[in-house]
Write a protein that holds these residues in place. Structure first.
Motif, short mmCIF file in Angstrom:
data_model
loop_
_atom_site.label_atom_id
_atom_site.label_comp_id
_atom_site.label_asym_id
_atom_site.label_seq_id
_atom_site.Cartn_x
_atom_site.Cartn_y
_atom_site.Cartn_z
N LEU B 107 89.27 19.81 27.01
CA LEU B 107 88.61 20.48 25.89
C LEU B 107 87.68 19.52 25.15
N ILE B 108 88.12 18.28 25.00
CA ILE B 108 87.27 17.29 24.33
C ILE B 108 85.96 17.10 25.10
N ASN B 109 86.09 16.98 26.40
CA ASN B 109 84.89 16.76 27.21
C ASN B 109 83.99 17.98 27.26
N LEU B 110 84.63 19.14 27.27
CA LEU B 110 83.87 20.38 27.25
C LEU B 110 83.05 20.47 25.95
N ALA B 111 83.69 20.10 24.85
CA ALA B 111 83.01 20.16 23.55
C ALA B 111 81.85 19.18 23.53
N LEU B 112 82.06 18.01 24.13
CA LEU B 112 81.00 17.00 24.18
C LEU B 112 79.81 17.54 24.96
N LEU B 113 80.11 18.25 26.02
CA LEU B 113 79.08 18.82 26.88
C LEU B 113 78.29 19.89 26.12
N VAL B 114 79.02 20.73 25.40
CA VAL B 114 78.38 21.89 24.75
C VAL B 114 77.69 21.48 23.45
N PHE B 115 78.35 20.64 22.66
CA PHE B 115 77.84 20.38 21.32
C PHE B 115 77.22 18.99 21.16
N GLY B 116 77.34 18.17 22.19
CA GLY B 116 76.82 16.82 22.07
C GLY B 116 77.64 16.01 21.10
N ALA B 117 77.17 14.83 20.79
CA ALA B 117 77.96 13.90 19.98
C ALA B 117 77.76 14.11 18.48
N GLU B 118 76.84 14.99 18.12
CA GLU B 118 76.57 15.15 16.70
C GLU B 118 77.64 16.00 15.99
N PHE B 119 77.75 15.75 14.70
CA PHE B 119 78.68 16.54 13.91
C PHE B 119 78.15 17.95 13.71
N ALA B 120 79.04 18.90 13.74
CA ALA B 120 78.67 20.27 13.41
C ALA B 120 79.15 20.54 11.99
N THR B 121 78.20 20.71 11.09
CA THR B 121 78.59 20.86 9.69
C THR B 121 78.52 22.33 9.27
N THR B 122 79.69 22.89 9.03
CA THR B 122 79.77 24.27 8.55
C THR B 122 79.35 24.29 7.08
N PRO B 123 78.52 25.24 6.67
CA PRO B 123 78.12 25.31 5.26
C PRO B 123 79.33 25.38 4.35
N PRO B 124 79.37 24.53 3.32
CA PRO B 124 80.56 24.48 2.47
C PRO B 124 80.75 25.73 1.61
#
Ligand SMILES: Nc1ncnc2c1ncn2[C@@H]1O[C@H](COP(=O)(O)OP(=O)(O)OP(=O)(O)O)[C@@H](O)[C@H]1O
Ligand SMILES: [Mg+2]
Lengths: 235, 294
Positions: B107-124
């Protein structure tokens, strides 16, 4: 025929315990399986309950092959086993244990009525309803185990060694309860070390030795049989 | 005194966060008797889902719980049915550990593949706004997490004690063989329980997403603490996990303030090890495991 075990081989993993076991139980009958320790009595009951699957042969209930069904389906169809060693849910109250007995769909609807009927048979259990099962004495636990089995309103009730490990006076009480259940016309398959008493209460019996049925007869005939008297009644 | 109160409240809020993540883990451990090493990655999946839904649909992050909870529920059920169940009768229990560790890595590697290394910031969405309650300040989002964790503990306990299926779940945990003799489909109970445990972390994901940026490693970060919480709580006790989470939250918060914030993890794990040595059954263990919820 209500229950028909046909030429069943069964065991654990690669070990075969039962060899070509056949037996029947008709509606309203009380049938017992007599055998020494390790003969395969529990294994036979487990096979009927579908906790283990036969490697060959079949188990029929009302003529339907049930040997491939899941254990939960067997219970739903009306076969309930009261296992050796009580097997209560230790950290549940007696009441909760009894409620679990009525878990199957067809019993759930009548749960309250069944509970009342069952508690009539077991005044001691009634007093302990809100106690944790593991705080009961061995005899009380056995009574709860039997009561829990009855909560399923089974059509075929199987007992595995209900008097095992109990003091003589408690054994008498357990047999009184079983006699009462039998008197209601219940269909019973019972395995019990107290062979004399069980044969007295039963209509028919089977003798199981080393995983094979070596004798099958009316209970009175078995009581008179020389081999049975020597090997199992110690007379 | 005011500082003390603030540190105390910070600790409790942190505890709420650890609790909401740990509850699902303890549920799965207590009933299915499987240690779900992918639990943190379940959280990560949920947080990414919350992020995607929030940004794509332009909704409040909490709204995503409507979708994220069922998503994780199904995900948990599938994990149990197709990864754990086939191995449940394996001669070696450790195989299940490798499976969940493998799932975690995948799952970690899948997420890296899909979302790249950047943070995904959900609007607060206002959830990182501080509320002033008397002398102390708490973030709105933290307060909600704490409240949700409390409700989750109460709700699960009521469910397990007062519904027929809840009792069946406990019955399976206490005596699997006897449960089968009652007509309970044990495999199904395991599947549902795994689903419930994952659903808990799904709720956590929707509530945490607006507070923390999501990354592939977010699960690894949180789950280590969640394990500590589960062990402290007595392995499989829901109330215990909640209390354990409070203890860890408080230790974290107090050590960060009074000892130094770079030493807080040292403090947490030192205390954890001490407790393990002195009370191996956990702080609250021994009585209230899931087999016996009260
Ligand atoms: N779970 C198991 N795995 C492997 N072998 C088993 C298992 N349970 C029982 N056996 C073996 O199967 C044989 C028959 O056991 P079973 O329990 O059916 O005997 P029994 O007639 O009920 O005996 P008892 O009077 O001691 O209860 C024994 O040799 C036993 O060692
Ligand atoms: Mg036996």
């Amino acid at each position: 025929m209500m229950l028909e075990v046909r030429h069943v081989d069964a065991g654990y993993g690669a070990t075969t315990i039962l060899n070509d076991v056949s037996l029947t139980v008709d509606e309203g009958e009380v049938v017992t399986i007599v055998g020494a320790n390790g003969a395969g009595k529990t294994t036979t009951l487990r096979t009927i309950s579908s906790l283990i699957k036969p490697t060959s042969g079949s188990v029929l209930f009302d003529g339907e092959d049930i040997s491939r069904k899941g254990a939960d389906e067997i219970v739903e169809m009306g076969i309930t086993m009261i296992p050796e060693g009580r097997q209560l849910f230790p950290d549940m109250t007696v009441r909760e244990n009894l409620m679990m007995g009525a878990f199957k769909k067809s019993a759930r609807a009548h749960q309250a009525d069944t509970l009342e009927e069952v508690l009539d048979l077991f005044p001691r259990v009634h007093e302990r309803l809100d106690q944790n099962a593991n705080s009961l004495s061995g005899g009380e636990q056995q009574m709860v185990a039997i009561a829990r089995g009855l909560m399923a309103r089974p059509r075929l009730l199987m007992f595995d060694e209900p008097s095992l490990g109990l003091a003589p006076i408690i054994v008498t009480q357990v047999f009184e309860v079983i006699d009462k259940i039998v008197a209601t016309g219940a269909t019973v398959l019972i395995v019990e070390q107290n062979v004399f008493h069980t044969l007295k209460a039963a209509d028919r019996g089977y003798v199981l030795e080393n995983g094979a049925i070596v004798m099958a007869d009316k209970a009175d005939a078995l009581l008179d049989n020389e081999h049975v008297r020597k090997a199992y009644l110690g007379i | 005194m005011e500082v003390f109160l603030q540190v105390l409240v910070n600790g409790l809020m942190l505890g709420g966060l650890f609790a909401i993540i740990g509850i699902g883990l303890t549920l799965i451990f207590g009933i299915v008797k499987v240690i779900n090493f992918a639990h943190g990655e379940f959280l990560m999946v949920g947080m990414y889902a919350a992020f995607l839904l929030t940004t794509a649909l332009d909704v409040h992050p909490y709204t995503t719980a409507i979708a994220v909870i069922p998503l994780l529920f199904v995900f948990g059920m599938l994990t149990q049915r197709f990864l754990i169940q086939p191995l449940m009768n394996a001669r070696d229990d450790h195989i299940q550990i490798f499976v969940t560790v493998g799932l975690s890595t995948a799952l970690i590697n899948l997420a890296l593949l899909v979302f790249g290394a950047e943070f995904a910031t959900t609007p607060p969405s206002g959830l990182r706004t501080a509320l002033e309650i008397g002398p102390v300040r708490v973030l709105v989002g933290q307060l909600v997490v704490f409240g949700a964790a409390t409700l989750l503990v109460v709700g699960l306990t009521l469910y397990l004690n007062n519904t027929q299926f809840g009792r069946a779940i406990r019955a399976v945990a206490q005596n699997r063989a006897a449960a089968r003799l009652m007509g309970i489909n044990v495999n199904w109970v395991y599947i549902v329980t795994f689903g419930l445990g994952a659903a808990c972390v799904g709720l956590a994901a929707s509530l945490i997403a607006p507070l923390y940026p999501t990354s592939q490693t977010i699960g690894t970060y949180f789950v280590l603490i969640a394990f500590v919480v589960v062990v402290l709580g007595g392995m499989g006790s829901i109330t215990g996990a909640f209390l354990g989470a409070m203890v860890i939250g408080l230790i974290d918060s107090f050590s960060a303030y009074y000892i130094g914030s770079d030493l807080r993890e040292v403090a947490v794990f030192t205390v954890f090890l001490l407790i393990l040595i002195l009370r191996p059954q956990g702080l609250f263990g021994g009585r209230q495991t899931l087999s016996h919820v009260s």
